[in-house]
Design an enzyme around this catalytic site. Structure first.
Site, PDB file in Angstrom:
ATOM      1  N   CYS A 114     -18.514  15.605  -7.604  1.00 38.89           N
ATOM      2  CA  CYS A 114     -19.945  15.674  -7.318  1.00 38.89           C
ATOM      3  C   CYS A 114     -20.419  17.130  -7.281  1.00 38.89           C
ATOM      4  CB  CYS A 114     -20.261  14.919  -6.030  1.00 38.89           C
ATOM      5  SG  CYS A 114     -22.015  14.505  -5.922  1.00 38.89           S
ATOM      6  N   HIS A 216     -18.081   9.675  -6.939  1.00 41.54           N
ATOM      7  CA  HIS A 216     -17.183   9.934  -5.799  1.00 41.54           C
ATOM      8  C   HIS A 216     -15.940   9.052  -5.859  1.00 41.54           C
ATOM      9  CE1 HIS A 216     -19.303  12.834  -3.227  1.00 41.54           C
ATOM     10  NE2 HIS A 216     -20.401  12.347  -3.784  1.00 41.54           N
ATOM     11  N   GLU A 218     -13.095   9.468  -4.589  1.00 38.89           N
ATOM     12  CA  GLU A 218     -12.317   9.409  -3.337  1.00 38.89           C
ATOM     13  C   GLU A 218     -12.753   8.238  -2.451  1.00 38.89           C
ATOM     14  OE1 GLU A 218     -14.834  11.338  -3.828  1.00 38.89           O
ATOM     15  OE2 GLU A 218     -15.976  11.500  -1.964  1.00 38.89           O
TER      16      GLU A 218
END
Ligand code: MN
Length: 241
Positions: A114, A216, A218
Site C-alpha cells: 500500500c 493489503h 497481510e
C-alpha cells in the site's frame, strides 16, 4: 536451513491520555503473523532518523517489508498538496526512503504494501495521484466499506511478471487506498491493474525482487488466503537465492 529474517518497517502511534501523550513504535500484527506463517522470522524496524543506523537496520535483515500507513508527502514527487491529501509523516517518509535506498544498495528483496508500494515508486522517481477522484475514468470503490479482509475487486496481472508467477493472470484483492500510482518509476513496470485502469502493483524490471502491491495481502495471508501467503513466501525465497 537458516531462517530468513524479515524486517518490517514501523510507524508511530500517538496516544493522548488526560495528563500526557505517548508515542509508540507500531507495526500491525498481521504483517508479523504473515511473515511467520510464510516461515520467516519477523523483526520490527522502528522509525529512526540516523542514516548510519538505518543502514545497520537493513544490513541485519535478509528481506524487507514496507508497511502501509500515511499518505506520501506530495512535495516528494514535486507536487503541491491538493485538497484531498490526507495525513502525512515526513519523519516516516525520510525513514522509508532510506530503507529503500539501502535495501537496493545491499541487494535485499523488498515488498512494499500500500503506502510501501507508493513510496517505492516515489523513491525511484515515479509520481502518485493524490486521490482517486483525480483519476479520470476510475469507477471502482478502492476504499472499501466492507470488512478489510473481504476481497472486493479484481486485478489483471501482466504476463511474464514476477507477480504473474505468484498469482497467475488475475486475482481478487482487498482495497483500502485513496492514493494511486500515476507515472511508474523508471526501471519499474506496472504488473497489475484494476479493471478501471488503476495501477495495483509495480515491480523492478531487473533480477532484483522489488515489488509493491497496492492492496493489503497481510490482512488476508494472516488468515487463510493461501495465494496471498504466496507473496510473503516469494519474498522469503528471494532472500534465500
Ligand atoms: Mn484497489
Amino acid at each position: 536451513m537458516n531462517k530468513v529474517i524479515v524486517g518490517i518497517s514501523a510507524s508511530h502511534l500517538v496516544e493522548n491520555t488526560d495528563c500526557t501523550s505517548y508515542t509508540y513504535a507500531k507495526v500491525c500484527d498481521e504483517y508479523v503473523r504473515s511473515v511467520q506463517k510464510a516461515n520467516g522470522v519477523p523483526i520490527i524496524l522502528p522509525v529512526i532518523d540516523d542514516l548510519a543506523s538505518i543502514y545497520h537496520q537493513v544490513s541485519r535483515v535478509d528481506a524487507l517489508i514496507l508497511s502501509g500507513g500515511e499518505d506520501v508527502n506530495p512535495l516528494l514527487f514535486k507536487q503541491e498538496p491538493y485538497k484531498k491529501i490526507g495525513a502525512i509523516s515526513s519523519e516516516r517518509d525520510a525513514f522509508d526512503l532510506a530503507l529503500i535506498r539501502y535495501a537496493r544498495e545491499l541487494k535485499k528483496p523488498l515488498l512494499g504494501i500500500c503506502r510501501g508500494a507508493q513510496m517505492l515508486n516515489v523513491a525511484n522517481g515515479g509520481t502518485l495521484y493524490q486521490d482517486l477522484s483525480y483519476i479520470e475514468g476510475s469507477y471502482i470503490g478502492h476504499t472499501q466499506e466492507a470488512n478489510r479482509c473481504e476481497l472486493v475487486h479484481s486485478v489483471d496481472i501482466k504476463e511474464g511478471s514476477r507477480l504473474h508467477g505468484i498469482f497467475g493472470a488475475s486475482t481478487l484483492v482487498n482495497s483500502l487506498h485513496h492514493l494511486a500510482i500515476d507515472e511508474v518509476a523508471r526501471g519499474f513496470v506496472a504488473s497489475a491493474h484494476a479493471r478501471d485502469g488503476v495501477i495495483e502493483a509495480i515491480e523492478c524490471e531487473g533480477e532484483e525482487f522489488i515489488l509493491g502491491v497496492q492492496w493489503h495481502p497481510e490482512m488476508l495471508a494472516s488468515r487463510d488466503n493461501g495465494s496471498m501467503l504466496g507473496l510473503f513466501s516469494a519474498l522469503i525465497n528471494a532472500a534465500r537465492e
